[in-house]
Design a protein around this motif. Structure first.
Motif, short mmCIF file in Angstrom:
data_model
loop_
_atom_site.label_atom_id
_atom_site.label_comp_id
_atom_site.label_asym_id
_atom_site.label_seq_id
_atom_site.Cartn_x
_atom_site.Cartn_y
_atom_site.Cartn_z
N THR A 59 6.84 9.24 0.62
CA THR A 59 6.01 8.06 0.82
C THR A 59 4.68 8.23 0.09
OG1 THR A 59 6.99 7.69 2.99
CG2 THR A 59 4.94 6.54 2.51
N TYR A 60 4.40 7.29 -0.79
CA TYR A 60 3.14 7.29 -1.55
C TYR A 60 2.17 6.31 -0.91
CZ TYR A 60 6.14 9.37 -5.16
OH TYR A 60 7.02 10.17 -5.85
N ASN A 61 1.02 6.78 -0.49
CA ASN A 61 -0.04 5.91 0.00
C ASN A 61 -1.00 5.69 -1.16
OD1 ASN A 61 -2.52 4.91 1.15
ND2 ASN A 61 -1.77 5.58 3.16
N LYS A 62 -0.88 4.53 -1.80
CA LYS A 62 -1.64 4.29 -3.03
C LYS A 62 -3.14 4.12 -2.77
CE LYS A 62 1.29 1.00 -4.03
NZ LYS A 62 1.96 -0.15 -4.69
N THR A 84 2.10 16.44 4.00
CA THR A 84 1.32 15.47 3.23
C THR A 84 0.33 16.19 2.33
OG1 THR A 84 1.51 13.78 4.95
CG2 THR A 84 -0.26 13.51 3.35
N ASN A 92 0.83 -1.20 0.00
CA ASN A 92 0.00 0.00 0.00
C ASN A 92 0.86 1.26 0.00
OD1 ASN A 92 -2.31 1.69 0.25
ND2 ASN A 92 -1.95 1.81 2.46
N LYS A 93 2.00 1.20 0.70
CA LYS A 93 2.88 2.36 0.78
C LYS A 93 4.17 2.11 0.01
CE LYS A 93 1.16 4.25 5.15
NZ LYS A 93 1.53 4.70 6.53
#
Length: 622
Positions: A501-504, A534, A138-139
């Motif tokens: 950090t990408y939270n998809k 963020t 997910n991240k």
């Protein structure tokens, strides 16, 4: 004859390299580069380090060799471990000058972690791990670095162990070095090996994007101007100063492990290109060469003799100058080729839910003191704030895919949101701080930023940069004032790096900005002031007071929605939406074409009207 010794720290071992001019050095006749031969390297240690990427089922890996000696072969093989047995999957020539061995393996199985080794002469073996595609996570974590100076005058050869140890702890999914890996200017090969050995434990097991900048190719600054020959190392005339074979060697060493170029056509002098895209872990990255096609300063100087009474200059300190006059017609930044690439990349969402643009430096002038905090810098042509029209054209394309931008070069960590016609109508840009920061920069405006957050520092908020581009500054990791102390832990010099950090699932992007010699896994550790920050994916193209298309209600979630101008077919925006409901917006009224889906499964909806407060809906069965 002249002889002297050079001591270099390689992998925690002091190595003495003898440089014997006119006698003991190998002189490449084509490039004029002096290649230093470390005689102490045993045949079993011939391979220095390796780096790789995997994108769309293709592995590209480059092994960097120490000099091949005596009658050793100029071939190498790549093997992977299957059922506890090593299997050869590729072989390649070791390219001279530079001693690089680039491998390419198609139809790579990225659904599993794979051990690899590079083999030379059945005597030297170098092992590492090709990671499993983290699309299941997910991240997604990107670590970003820039400006790896090791000159004594640039803060000394400070250990990189704190960075490497932190990376071992957080295990990023991808690492990005945005340029100036090497500062020697005339001996890229030697210092490139030093760079690789310093970061070896990251590079051998983690996909990496590495792009060279001006210092890497032997110049103080670079305005590439499509590859013309520069007449001096300052580079102000535009073009490349060093011999062509030197430039080629640098680009081959640093970028041959990247996915194949979008359009490999060489520029002037036969210099290659490497701009491309990489898709990994559900994130698509556009990799730019923002220096290569950028105009030199001769023409802008010729058209503004009142501004440049003493001839060409890289910077302007006269606050009475109208910098809008510097935006001369015909000057370029990315060039048509890269703009065409970005347009194509905008609508390619294969295996990706989020996108990012990677470049050498940012599309603004987010510093106003350089070197010393003594006189305010008004215009810095080394930044991508100039040329202004070309800068705006680049941002207009980049925002179409709701992409943030990550870069370096400035030595100063900043997070800004760009503005084109209005403040905050384009994407966010993160410039990470230098690994080693000798040449200091500050963002310390004399006026306070407008519309800044409550209790935020005065250097945040809405500003016009030196070229009168709109930008909103959210954070800046300024060096400590008034006194800068040398060496130590670099705390006052504002060195460091960035973590993104990408939270998809949530479609958010978090920017972290860390100082050196800090355990970033310790919950009590603090980042530079203003971070973390963020944002949402869609914040990278915010349309205020625009026009709305109907709300789309889709029978399937997470589809690609592309909006085009009905008449010109030009892309307005393209995104893989989150969920099954989405209302596209446009900056202008009119009729538009909406595409939903990917590949051959697209559905088209023509002559859709954009208007204020559009409350209509469009149901789409897929």
């Amino acid at each position: 004859m002249q002889f002297f010794q050079k001591n270099i720290l390689l992998n925690n071992k002091i190595v003495t390299l003898g440089l014997l001019f006119l006698c003991s050095l190998m002189l490449n006749a084509q490039s004029g580069e002096l290649l230093n031969l470390p005689k102490y390297i045993a045949p079993k240690d011939r391979i220095a380090f390796a780096m790789y990427t995997v994108s769309k089922k293709t592995l590209k890996l480059t092994a960097q060799f120490y000099p091949i000696q005596d009658f050793e072969p100029f071939e190498a093989t790549l093997e992977i471990k299957e059922n506890n047995t090593w299997k050869k999957v590729a072989e390649t020539k070791i390219i001279y000058p530079g001693y690089t061995a680039p491998f390419k393996v198609k139809n790579w199985d990225d659904t599993k972690q794979t051990q690899y080794r590079v083999v030379h002469n059945n005597n030297a073996f170098y092992e590492g791990v090709i990671q499993k595609n983290p699309e299941y996570k997910n991240k997604f974590v990107l670590a970003a670095f820039t400006c790896n100076s090791i000159y004594p005058n640039h803060g000394g050869d400070i250990s990189r162990d704190d960075i490497v140890e932190n990376m071992k702890k957080i295990k990023p999914d991808l690492v990005f070095f945005s340029g100036d890996q090497v500062y020697d200017h005339s001996s890229h090969y030697l210092y490139w090996i030093k760079f690789g050995k310093d970061f070896e434990d990251i590079l051998r097991n983690t996909p990496s994007i590495i792009i060279p900048d001006d210092h890497d190719i032997g110049q103080g600054n670079l305005w590439g101007q499509n590859g013309k020959k520069a007449d001096q190392r300052r580079g102000v005339s535009g073009g490349y100063y060093m011999p062509v074979e030197y430039v080629k060697e640098v680009e081959r060493a640093q970028t041959s492990h990247l996915p194949d170029p979008f359009d490999p056509t060489p520029i002037e002098q036969g210099i290659g290109v490497y701009y491309t895209c990489l898709t990994w872990g559900g994130i698509s990255f556009a990799i730019l060469e923002d220096r290569k096609f950028k105009s030199g300063l001769v023409e802008v100087t010729a058209q503004n003799p009142d501004i440049f009474p003493n001839g060409v200059s890289e910077a302007i300190f006269n606050k009475n100058v109208d910098t809008k006059k510097l935006d001369i017609q015909g000057s370029t930044l990315l060039g048509k080729r890269q703009l065409d690439f970005l347009e194509h990349w905008t609508t390619d969402w294969e295996d990706a839910s989020m996108k990012t643009v990677l470049s050498q430096t940012i599309f603004a002038m987010a510093n106003n003191y350089s070197g010393k905090h003594d006189r305010e810098l008004i215009a810095d042509f080394d930044t991508n704030g100039w040329p202004q029209t070309a800068r705006n054209n680049a941002l207009k394309v980049i925002r179409k895919s709701f992409s943030p931008m990550i870069a370096g070069d400035q030595h100063l960590g900043t997070l800004v949101q760009h503005g084109i016609d209005n403040f905050q109508d384009a994407g966010y840009s993160f410039s990470v701080p230098a690994i080693a920061n000798f040449w200091l920069r500050w963002w310390d405006p004399q006026i306070e930023g407008k519309n800044r957050a409550k209790n935020a520092p005065k250097y945040t908020g809405d500003f016009l940069d030196g070229f009168q581009n709109k930008m909103t500054v959210l954070a800046a990791a300024n060096p400590t004032l008034p006194e800068i102390k040398e060496g130590g832990k670099l705390s006052t010099r504002a060195a460091g790096y960035g973590i993104v950090t990408y939270n998809k699932k949530e479609r958010t992007i978090t920017f972290d900005c860390w100082a050196r010699n800090v355990d970033i896994t310790n919950p009590n550790s603090k980042q530079y002031k203003g971070w973390p920050i963020t944002i949402n994916q869609t914040d990278n193209f915010t349309i205020h007071n625009g026009f709305e298309l109907p709300t789309l209600k889709l029978s399937k979630s997470n589809q690609v929605v592309t909006v085009r101008n009905q008449n010109t077919k030009e892309v307005v925006s393209s995104i893989r939406i989150k969920g099954s409901k989405y209302q596209p917006k446009t900056t202008t009224k009119g009729t538009f074409l909406i595409e939903v889906g990917e590949g051959k499964n697209k559905k088209y909806f023509e002559n859709i009207i954009a208007k204020k407060q559009n409350r209509s809906t469009l149901k789409i069965e897929l």
